[in-house]
Design an enzyme around this catalytic site. Structure first.
Site, mmCIF file in Angstrom:
data_model
loop_
_atom_site.group_PDB
_atom_site.id
_atom_site.type_symbol
_atom_site.label_atom_id
_atom_site.label_comp_id
_atom_site.label_asym_id
_atom_site.label_seq_id
_atom_site.Cartn_x
_atom_site.Cartn_y
_atom_site.Cartn_z
ATOM 1 N N PHE A 106 0.882 -1.178 0.000
ATOM 2 C CA PHE A 106 0.000 0.000 0.000
ATOM 3 C C PHE A 106 0.912 1.218 0.000
ATOM 4 O O PHE A 106 1.629 1.453 0.979
ATOM 5 C CB PHE A 106 -0.838 -0.066 1.278
ATOM 6 C CG PHE A 106 -1.807 1.046 1.518
ATOM 7 C CD1 PHE A 106 -3.051 1.058 0.894
ATOM 8 C CD2 PHE A 106 -1.519 2.062 2.419
ATOM 9 C CE1 PHE A 106 -3.976 2.064 1.157
ATOM 10 C CE2 PHE A 106 -2.435 3.073 2.694
ATOM 11 C CZ PHE A 106 -3.672 3.068 2.065
ATOM 12 N N GLU A 139 4.636 9.771 1.439
ATOM 13 C CA GLU A 139 5.743 10.344 0.657
ATOM 14 C C GLU A 139 6.672 11.091 1.607
ATOM 15 O O GLU A 139 6.269 11.427 2.727
ATOM 16 C CB GLU A 139 5.190 11.320 -0.392
ATOM 17 C CG GLU A 139 4.305 10.638 -1.417
ATOM 18 C CD GLU A 139 3.836 11.569 -2.522
ATOM 19 O OE1 GLU A 139 4.272 12.746 -2.551
ATOM 20 O OE2 GLU A 139 3.033 11.111 -3.345
ATOM 21 N N GLY A 167 3.462 12.659 5.022
ATOM 22 C CA GLY A 167 3.143 11.439 5.756
ATOM 23 C C GLY A 167 1.761 11.602 6.361
ATOM 24 O O GLY A 167 0.765 11.140 5.804
ATOM 25 N N SER A 168 1.691 12.333 7.480
ATOM 26 C CA SER A 168 0.385 12.595 8.102
ATOM 27 C C SER A 168 -0.471 13.483 7.195
ATOM 28 O O SER A 168 -1.692 13.321 7.133
ATOM 29 C CB SER A 168 0.575 13.296 9.448
ATOM 30 O OG SER A 168 1.454 12.567 10.259
ATOM 31 N N TRP A 219 8.498 4.702 3.157
ATOM 32 C CA TRP A 219 7.993 3.878 4.262
ATOM 33 C C TRP A 219 7.048 2.813 3.753
ATOM 34 O O TRP A 219 6.052 2.500 4.409
ATOM 35 C CB TRP A 219 7.251 4.726 5.316
ATOM 36 C CG TRP A 219 8.039 5.806 5.931
ATOM 37 C CD1 TRP A 219 7.815 7.146 5.819
ATOM 38 C CD2 TRP A 219 9.189 5.666 6.773
ATOM 39 N NE1 TRP A 219 8.755 7.841 6.531
ATOM 40 C CE2 TRP A 219 9.605 6.958 7.123
ATOM 41 C CE3 TRP A 219 9.909 4.551 7.248
ATOM 42 C CZ2 TRP A 219 10.705 7.183 7.933
ATOM 43 C CZ3 TRP A 219 11.010 4.782 8.059
ATOM 44 C CH2 TRP A 219 11.390 6.078 8.388
ATOM 45 N N ILE A 265 9.335 -5.689 35.016
ATOM 46 C CA ILE A 265 9.188 -6.848 35.906
ATOM 47 C C ILE A 265 10.208 -7.939 35.549
ATOM 48 O O ILE A 265 10.596 -8.744 36.390
ATOM 49 C CB ILE A 265 7.720 -7.351 35.875
ATOM 50 C CG1 ILE A 265 6.843 -6.309 36.579
ATOM 51 C CG2 ILE A 265 7.559 -8.717 36.539
ATOM 52 C CD1 ILE A 265 5.353 -6.510 36.439
ATOM 53 N N GLU A 303 -0.347 4.285 9.861
ATOM 54 C CA GLU A 303 -1.812 4.317 9.664
ATOM 55 C C GLU A 303 -2.465 5.384 10.552
ATOM 56 O O GLU A 303 -3.515 5.166 11.143
ATOM 57 C CB GLU A 303 -2.438 2.926 9.870
ATOM 58 C CG GLU A 303 -2.059 1.993 8.738
ATOM 59 C CD GLU A 303 -2.812 0.685 8.751
ATOM 60 O OE1 GLU A 303 -4.012 0.684 9.022
ATOM 61 O OE2 GLU A 303 -2.152 -0.344 8.486
ATOM 62 N N GLY A 304 -1.794 6.532 10.640
ATOM 63 C CA GLY A 304 -2.296 7.642 11.442
ATOM 64 C C GLY A 304 -1.682 7.622 12.823
ATOM 65 O O GLY A 304 -2.010 6.753 13.642
HETATM 66 C C1 LIG Z 1 7.276 0.831 10.222
HETATM 67 C C2 LIG Z 1 6.462 1.701 9.324
HETATM 68 C C3 LIG Z 1 5.710 1.125 8.292
HETATM 69 C C4 LIG Z 1 4.981 1.934 7.415
HETATM 70 N N1 LIG Z 1 4.303 1.366 6.369
HETATM 71 C C5 LIG Z 1 3.658 2.162 5.467
HETATM 72 C C6 LIG Z 1 3.041 1.588 4.299
HETATM 73 O O1 LIG Z 1 3.024 0.369 4.093
HETATM 74 N N2 LIG Z 1 2.459 2.446 3.409
HETATM 75 C C7 LIG Z 1 2.450 3.795 3.576
HETATM 76 O O2 LIG Z 1 1.914 4.494 2.734
HETATM 77 N N3 LIG Z 1 3.038 4.370 4.672
HETATM 78 C C8 LIG Z 1 3.629 3.587 5.615
HETATM 79 N N4 LIG Z 1 4.247 4.143 6.723
HETATM 80 C C9 LIG Z 1 4.264 5.599 6.851
HETATM 81 C C10 LIG Z 1 3.418 6.117 7.987
HETATM 82 O O3 LIG Z 1 2.057 6.034 7.684
HETATM 83 C C11 LIG Z 1 3.900 7.545 8.291
HETATM 84 O O4 LIG Z 1 5.183 7.420 8.897
HETATM 85 C C12 LIG Z 1 2.943 8.287 9.198
HETATM 86 O O5 LIG Z 1 1.763 8.597 8.497
HETATM 87 C C13 LIG Z 1 3.569 9.580 9.728
HETATM 88 O O6 LIG Z 1 4.110 10.301 8.674
HETATM 89 P P1 LIG Z 1 5.606 10.889 8.785
HETATM 90 O O7 LIG Z 1 6.508 9.784 9.158
HETATM 91 O O8 LIG Z 1 5.885 11.658 7.548
HETATM 92 O O9 LIG Z 1 5.541 11.862 10.030
HETATM 93 P P2 LIG Z 1 4.963 13.354 10.020
HETATM 94 O O10 LIG Z 1 3.778 13.453 9.141
HETATM 95 O O11 LIG Z 1 6.097 14.286 9.817
HETATM 96 O O12 LIG Z 1 4.425 13.476 11.508
HETATM 97 C C14 LIG Z 1 5.359 13.473 12.614
HETATM 98 C C15 LIG Z 1 4.597 13.559 13.901
HETATM 99 O O13 LIG Z 1 3.873 14.779 13.958
HETATM 100 C C16 LIG Z 1 2.732 14.601 14.763
HETATM 101 N N5 LIG Z 1 1.530 14.998 14.000
HETATM 102 C C17 LIG Z 1 1.295 14.781 12.691
HETATM 103 N N6 LIG Z 1 0.083 15.249 12.341
HETATM 104 C C18 LIG Z 1 -0.449 15.776 13.454
HETATM 105 C C19 LIG Z 1 -1.691 16.428 13.761
HETATM 106 N N7 LIG Z 1 -2.634 16.615 12.812
HETATM 107 N N8 LIG Z 1 -1.898 16.881 15.018
HETATM 108 C C20 LIG Z 1 -0.959 16.689 15.972
HETATM 109 N N9 LIG Z 1 0.232 16.069 15.766
HETATM 110 C C21 LIG Z 1 0.475 15.632 14.521
HETATM 111 C C22 LIG Z 1 2.684 13.116 15.150
HETATM 112 O O14 LIG Z 1 3.249 12.930 16.420
HETATM 113 C C23 LIG Z 1 3.546 12.483 14.098
HETATM 114 O O15 LIG Z 1 4.095 11.247 14.523
HETATM 115 C C24 LIG Z 1 4.966 3.339 7.611
HETATM 116 C C25 LIG Z 1 5.704 3.915 8.671
HETATM 117 C C26 LIG Z 1 6.442 3.110 9.509
HETATM 118 C C27 LIG Z 1 7.232 3.759 10.620
#
Ligand SMILES: Cc1cc2nc3c(=O)[nH]c(=O)nc-3n(C[C@H](O)[C@H](O)[C@H](O)COP(=O)(O)OP(=O)(O)OC[C@H]3O[C@@H](n4cnc5c(N)ncnc54)[C@H](O)[C@@H]3O)c2cc1C
Length: 380
Positions: free
Chosen positions: A125, A129, A133-134, A158, A338, A364-365
């Site tokens: 999936f 990018e 991400g978020s 990712w 523990i 996944e969020g």
């Molecule tokens: C092990 C692993 C497997 C993954 N597998 C997949 C996959 O199969 N397919 C895929 O498409 N993606 C995948 N991902 C990506 C994953 O969904 C993203 O890492 C995630 O959505 C966060 O995006 P980012 O890493 O760019 O962090 P950012 O978007 O930069 O966010 C960083 C932090 O900011 C905070 N934040 C973000 N938005 C908000 C908000 N609205 N309000 C408050 N705080 C906020 C959160 O604490 C967040 O962790 C994977 C990630 C990991 C670590």
């Protein structure tokens, strides 16, 4: 032996109890596997889970179509995670990677599902990018119409199963409207020219993970899943089904941590008595058990609600994922405490659970995003 009394809750039918029993027996014989080569281990796990019939719930049965059974998906992830995190990962990706095809695919696209459900093809999936991400709706990757084709260019990162998947569900900007309404979904076979693994990513609980480059990847317009501009809606519908299953995986890790803790607290002697006799240890164990039951109630509430035909379970799934993953982190941390020194010893089961759980609070969020979702749904 993990607590199985929850299987008597009214959320489940006899077929769920039977499935959980058969899967648990299979896991006891076949798991854990060696994690030293995660690519080989995941291919092997998918093949063996498929052969045993345990991948069937991950996608629609084309011969007998019906909705995905979220309770079975959750029970399967919980059970696999309790035995081996990599087995849970291998199962989960078969569902997440094909969710859009199950829910919105054409009959030709759904032909892939017979292979993924049998463990003969691996799926992925590709939504995230480097810059988004978020903030998914802000994605850069473009799919430009060129005659009867689309040409995709950009990067995804990712991506679980990146590098070993046979097919990718890919989201790209087609530009029907700004932001979320200008994104479409595509089914892209891994051997399509221009689709390359730019980098393999190593994380604290290793599994196949990659950054992918799309260098003018040309696909026919028939590769689009659903309608132009519906990609964001499709991604959210898929996550609506699979988000509570992330909570279920966390629940499996937490149950394993509690089992290990009970064994340890009963067998380790300190100050002339079992560790369990110390009241502060009993306090930890009580909190662990409480968190586990509360998480299970939220997860199976979300799964049952979806299975009963609710079009969306955004609030229920967000609550289940947030609570189960955050509390599992606490449960596992208590298990490490523990276990004393053994808890941080590389290769010990609670040490690996401590690493396995962390990413579930991000993908996944992220937990923070789930709070935003719950608050918005509550205000509604
Ligand atoms: C092990 C692993 C497997 C993954 N597998 C997949 C996959 O199969 N397919 C895929 O498409 N993606 C995948 N991902 C990506 C994953 O969904 C993203 O890492 C995630 O959505 C966060 O995006 P980012 O890493 O760019 O962090 P950012 O978007 O930069 O966010 C960083 C932090 O900011 C905070 N934040 C973000 N938005 C908000 C908000 N609205 N309000 C408050 N705080 C906020 C959160 O604490 C967040 O962790 C994977 C990630 C990991 C670590």
């Amino acid at each position: 032996m993990a607590d199985r009394s929850f299987l008597d809750w009214p959320f489940f039918e006899e077929r769920h109890r039977d499935w959980a029993d058969r899967l648990d027996a299979w896991c006891a014989k076949n798991l854990p596997v060696d994690h030293s080569d995660v690519d080989a281990a995941c291919r092997d796990l998918v093949a063996r889970l498929g052969e045993a019939g345990f991948l069937k719930p991950t996608a629609v049965d084309t011969a007998n179509p019906g909705p995905l059974d979220v309770r079975t998906l959750c029970l399967t992830r919980e059970t696999l995670a309790r035995h081996d995190g990599l087995a849970d990962f291998a199962f989960a990706m078969q569902g997440l990677g094909t969710g859009a095809i199950s829910l919105f695919g054409t009959p030709e696209q759904q032909q892939w599902l017979d292979r993924t459900r049998a463990g003969k093809a691996l799926s992925a999936f590709a939504l995230s990018e480097p810059r988004s991400g978020s903030d998914v709706a802000n994605m850069d990757m473009a799919a430009t119409r060129d005659g009867s084709d689309y040409v995709l260019s950009g990067e995804k990162t990712w991506i679980s199963n990146g590098g070993i998947a046979d097919l990718y569900t890919v989201f790209a900007r087609t530009g029907e409207a700004p932001g979320a309404r200008g994104i479409s979904a595509f089914l892209i076979p891994a051997d399509t020219p221009g689709l390359e693994v730019a980098e393999r990513l190593d994380v604290i609980a290793p599994h196949p993970l990659a950054r992918l480059a799309f260098n003018d990847v040309r696909v026919p317009a028939s590769a689009m899943i659903g309608k132009p501009g519906d990609g964001f809606k499709i991604a959210m519908s898929v996550l609506d089904v699979f988000r509570s299953t992330v909570g279920a995986a966390a629940l499996g890790f937490a149950r394993r941590a509690l089992d290990e803790t009970l064994d340890r607290a009963g067998s380790r002697e300190l100050f002339g008595a079992p560790l369990f006799d110390l009241q502060m240890v009993q306090g930890h164990i009580a909190e662990m058990a409480l968190d586990i039951d509360a998480a299970a109630l939220l997860i199976y509430r979300a799964a049952w609600t979806k299975d009963m035909g609710a079009p969306r379970v955004t609030r229920e799934a967000a609550m289940a994922k947030l609570f189960a993953t955050d509390r599992a982190q606490e449960v596992i941390d208590k298990a490490v405490q523990i276990h004393g020194g053994d808890g941080v010893r590389r290769g010990h089961i609670v040490e690996s659970l401590y690493r396995e759980i962390r990413a579930l609070r991000i993908y996944e969020g992220a937990s923070d995003v789930q709070k935003v979702v719950i608050a918005r749904q509550t205000v509604k």
